[in-house]
Design a protein around this motif. Structure first.
Motif, PDB file in Angstrom:
ATOM      1  N   MET A   1      -4.428  26.910  -9.914  1.00  0.00           N
ATOM      2  CA  MET A   1      -3.794  25.760  -9.292  1.00  0.00           C
ATOM      3  C   MET A   1      -3.799  24.603 -10.296  1.00  0.00           C
ATOM      4  O   MET A   1      -4.799  24.368 -10.959  1.00  0.00           O
ATOM      5  N   GLU A   2      -2.689  23.927 -10.399  1.00  0.00           N
ATOM      6  CA  GLU A   2      -2.563  22.794 -11.312  1.00  0.00           C
ATOM      7  C   GLU A   2      -2.152  21.552 -10.521  1.00  0.00           C
ATOM      8  O   GLU A   2      -1.244  21.604  -9.693  1.00  0.00           O
ATOM      9  N   PHE A   3      -2.829  20.442 -10.791  1.00  0.00           N
ATOM     10  CA  PHE A   3      -2.479  19.163 -10.176  1.00  0.00           C
ATOM     11  C   PHE A   3      -1.739  18.325 -11.204  1.00  0.00           C
ATOM     12  O   PHE A   3      -2.160  18.236 -12.349  1.00  0.00           O
ATOM     13  N   ARG A   4      -0.627  17.713 -10.764  1.00  0.00           N
ATOM     14  CA  ARG A   4       0.164  16.861 -11.650  1.00  0.00           C
ATOM     15  C   ARG A   4       0.450  15.532 -10.958  1.00  0.00           C
ATOM     16  O   ARG A   4       0.786  15.491  -9.778  1.00  0.00           O
ATOM     17  N   THR A   5       0.357  14.463 -11.746  1.00  0.00           N
ATOM     18  CA  THR A   5       0.808  13.162 -11.276  1.00  0.00           C
ATOM     19  C   THR A   5       2.318  13.116 -11.468  1.00  0.00           C
ATOM     20  O   THR A   5       2.809  13.407 -12.560  1.00  0.00           O
ATOM     21  N   VAL A   6       3.024  12.799 -10.398  1.00  0.00           N
ATOM     22  CA  VAL A   6       4.488  12.730 -10.453  1.00  0.00           C
ATOM     23  C   VAL A   6       4.957  11.454  -9.757  1.00  0.00           C
ATOM     24  O   VAL A   6       4.184  10.805  -9.048  1.00  0.00           O
ATOM     25  N   SER A  46       8.198   2.995  -6.196  1.00  0.00           N
ATOM     26  CA  SER A  46       7.432   1.938  -6.859  1.00  0.00           C
ATOM     27  C   SER A  46       6.059   1.722  -6.226  1.00  0.00           C
ATOM     28  O   SER A  46       5.150   1.206  -6.870  1.00  0.00           O
ATOM     29  N   MET A  47       5.885   2.137  -4.981  1.00  0.00           N
ATOM     30  CA  MET A  47       4.598   1.952  -4.287  1.00  0.00           C
ATOM     31  C   MET A  47       3.503   2.868  -4.815  1.00  0.00           C
ATOM     32  O   MET A  47       2.329   2.646  -4.535  1.00  0.00           O
ATOM     33  N   PHE A  48       3.883   3.905  -5.550  1.00  0.00           N
ATOM     34  CA  PHE A  48       2.918   4.909  -5.996  1.00  0.00           C
ATOM     35  C   PHE A  48       2.732   4.918  -7.515  1.00  0.00           C
ATOM     36  O   PHE A  48       2.240   5.882  -8.078  1.00  0.00           O
ATOM     37  N   VAL A  49       3.127   3.824  -8.161  1.00  0.00           N
ATOM     38  CA  VAL A  49       3.003   3.730  -9.617  1.00  0.00           C
ATOM     39  C   VAL A  49       1.616   3.181  -9.965  1.00  0.00           C
ATOM     40  O   VAL A  49       1.216   2.133  -9.471  1.00  0.00           O
ATOM     41  N   PRO A  50       0.859   3.917 -10.805  1.00  0.00           N
ATOM     42  CA  PRO A  50      -0.458   3.425 -11.212  1.00  0.00           C
ATOM     43  C   PRO A  50      -0.348   2.056 -11.873  1.00  0.00           C
ATOM     44  O   PRO A  50       0.666   1.779 -12.526  1.00  0.00           O
ATOM     45  N   PRO A  51      -1.287   1.190 -11.737  1.00  0.00           N
ATOM     46  CA  PRO A  51      -2.578   1.369 -11.063  1.00  0.00           C
ATOM     47  C   PRO A  51      -2.559   0.974  -9.584  1.00  0.00           C
ATOM     48  O   PRO A  51      -3.606   0.922  -8.956  1.00  0.00           O
ATOM     49  N   ARG A  52      -1.383   0.727  -9.004  1.00  0.00           N
ATOM     50  CA  ARG A  52      -1.308   0.303  -7.599  1.00  0.00           C
ATOM     51  C   ARG A  52      -1.087   1.472  -6.656  1.00  0.00           C
ATOM     52  O   ARG A  52      -0.897   1.287  -5.466  1.00  0.00           O
ATOM     53  N   GLY A  53      -1.113   2.687  -7.190  1.00  0.00           N
ATOM     54  CA  GLY A  53      -0.931   3.874  -6.377  1.00  0.00           C
ATOM     55  C   GLY A  53      -0.884   5.105  -7.254  1.00  0.00           C
ATOM     56  O   GLY A  53      -0.997   5.011  -8.484  1.00  0.00           O
ATOM     57  N   LEU A  54      -0.732   6.245  -6.616  1.00  0.00           N
ATOM     58  CA  LEU A  54      -0.667   7.516  -7.340  1.00  0.00           C
ATOM     59  C   LEU A  54      -0.054   8.548  -6.417  1.00  0.00           C
ATOM     60  O   LEU A  54      -0.302   8.527  -5.208  1.00  0.00           O
ATOM     61  N   GLY A  70      -0.513  11.153  -1.723  1.00  0.00           N
ATOM     62  CA  GLY A  70      -0.486   9.946  -2.535  1.00  0.00           C
ATOM     63  C   GLY A  70      -1.257   8.826  -1.880  1.00  0.00           C
ATOM     64  O   GLY A  70      -1.682   8.935  -0.725  1.00  0.00           O
ATOM     65  N   TRP A  71      -1.471   7.771  -2.659  1.00  0.00           N
ATOM     66  CA  TRP A  71      -2.050   6.549  -2.099  1.00  0.00           C
ATOM     67  C   TRP A  71      -1.272   5.374  -2.667  1.00  0.00           C
ATOM     68  O   TRP A  71      -0.707   5.451  -3.751  1.00  0.00           O
ATOM     69  N   ARG A  72      -1.240   4.297  -1.873  1.00  0.00           N
ATOM     70  CA  ARG A  72      -0.595   3.058  -2.303  1.00  0.00           C
ATOM     71  C   ARG A  72      -1.489   1.887  -1.926  1.00  0.00           C
ATOM     72  O   ARG A  72      -2.206   1.934  -0.924  1.00  0.00           O
ATOM     73  N   SER A  73      -1.455   0.862  -2.741  1.00  0.00           N
ATOM     74  CA  SER A  73      -2.267  -0.336  -2.495  1.00  0.00           C
ATOM     75  C   SER A  73      -1.768  -1.079  -1.272  1.00  0.00           C
ATOM     76  O   SER A  73      -0.562  -1.173  -1.030  1.00  0.00           O
ATOM     77  N   GLN A  74      -2.732  -1.607  -0.529  1.00  0.00           N
ATOM     78  CA  GLN A  74      -2.451  -2.495   0.591  1.00  0.00           C
ATOM     79  C   GLN A  74      -3.430  -3.650   0.505  1.00  0.00           C
ATOM     80  O   GLN A  74      -4.562  -3.481   0.055  1.00  0.00           O
ATOM     81  N   ASP A  75      -2.983  -4.798   0.926  1.00  0.00           N
ATOM     82  CA  ASP A  75      -3.849  -5.960   1.064  1.00  0.00           C
ATOM     83  C   ASP A  75      -3.579  -6.554   2.431  1.00  0.00           C
ATOM     84  O   ASP A  75      -2.675  -6.106   3.143  1.00  0.00           O
ATOM     85  N   ALA A  76      -4.354  -7.527   2.821  1.00  0.00           N
ATOM     86  CA  ALA A  76      -4.223  -8.119   4.145  1.00  0.00           C
ATOM     87  C   ALA A  76      -2.769  -8.484   4.423  1.00  0.00           C
ATOM     88  O   ALA A  76      -2.116  -9.121   3.592  1.00  0.00           O
ATOM     89  N   ASN A  77      -2.255  -8.033   5.569  1.00  0.00           N
ATOM     90  CA  ASN A  77      -0.877  -8.331   5.945  1.00  0.00           C
ATOM     91  C   ASN A  77      -0.711  -8.236   7.455  1.00  0.00           C
ATOM     92  O   ASN A  77      -1.678  -7.965   8.174  1.00  0.00           O
ATOM     93  N   ASP A  78       0.503  -8.428   7.911  1.00  0.00           N
ATOM     94  CA  ASP A  78       0.754  -8.453   9.356  1.00  0.00           C
ATOM     95  C   ASP A  78       0.762  -7.064   9.994  1.00  0.00           C
ATOM     96  O   ASP A  78       0.944  -6.947  11.198  1.00  0.00           O
TER      97      ASP A  78
END
Length: 168
Positions: A1-6, A46-54, A70-78
């Motif tokens: 198994m191979e993991f790739r960032t895409v 654009s939400m998954f571009v390092p370093p704000r996501g992957l 994947g993960w994406r950055s979140q900060d305090a919001n509504d």
């Protein structure tokens, strides 16, 4: 198994994202909440571009994409997020590759990356018709949040979980 960032819009990522959306639609069609559309959270590459996501894909030994997340950055919001949150998105393993521990491996890799990027808490939103996902997250140290967050937070079957990303 191979993991790739895409990129989130990589053709293989789009293919698996389409599959997970179909599965969401099938599971929740009777609820009327997504009307069979799947997860309607607005996302873009654009939400998954390092370093704000992957965004990660797992490929089998024959080069086929079999799992994603994947993960994406979140900060305090509504939508109820807090400063330092990393939001988990689009965790999915194709049917033929389930039971191999891929989701757990992707989850761990995403947590490690978010931690390295300075995020302090991993959060996710799932639903009651995804018991496998809930079992994965609770067995991985996630706890149910009293206050819901995210795009689908107002739906009755929405469940929100979080896990601190403290340094090991």
């Amino acid at each position: 198994m191979e993991f790739r960032t895409v990129a989130f819009d990589h053709p293989d990522a789009v293919k698996l994202n389409d599959q997970v959306q179909l599965e969401y639609g099938e599971r929740y069609r009777d609820e009327g909440e997504t009307e069979g559309e799947g997860d309607i959270t607005p996302l873009d590459a654009s939400m998954f571009v390092p370093p704000r996501g992957l965004y990660l894909l797992a490929y089998d030994d024959e080069g086929r994409p079999v799992a994603t997340g994947g993960w994406r950055s979140q900060d305090a919001n509504d939508e109820g997020y807090s400063d330092g949150d990393a939001e988990l998105k689009r965790m999915y393993v194709i049917h033929e590759a389930r039971g191999l521990g891929l989701a757990r491996r992707i989850l761990a890799a995403l947590e490690d990356d978010a931690r390295a990027a300075g995020r302090t808490r991993m959060v996710l939103e799932t639903g009651t018709k995804q018991p496998e996902a809930i079992a994965l997250y609770t067995s991985s140290g996630y706890t149910l949040c009293a206050n819901k967050f995210g795009h689908s937070r107002e739906y009755e079957n929405s469940r929100c979980f979080a896990k601190p990303l403290s340094r090991p």
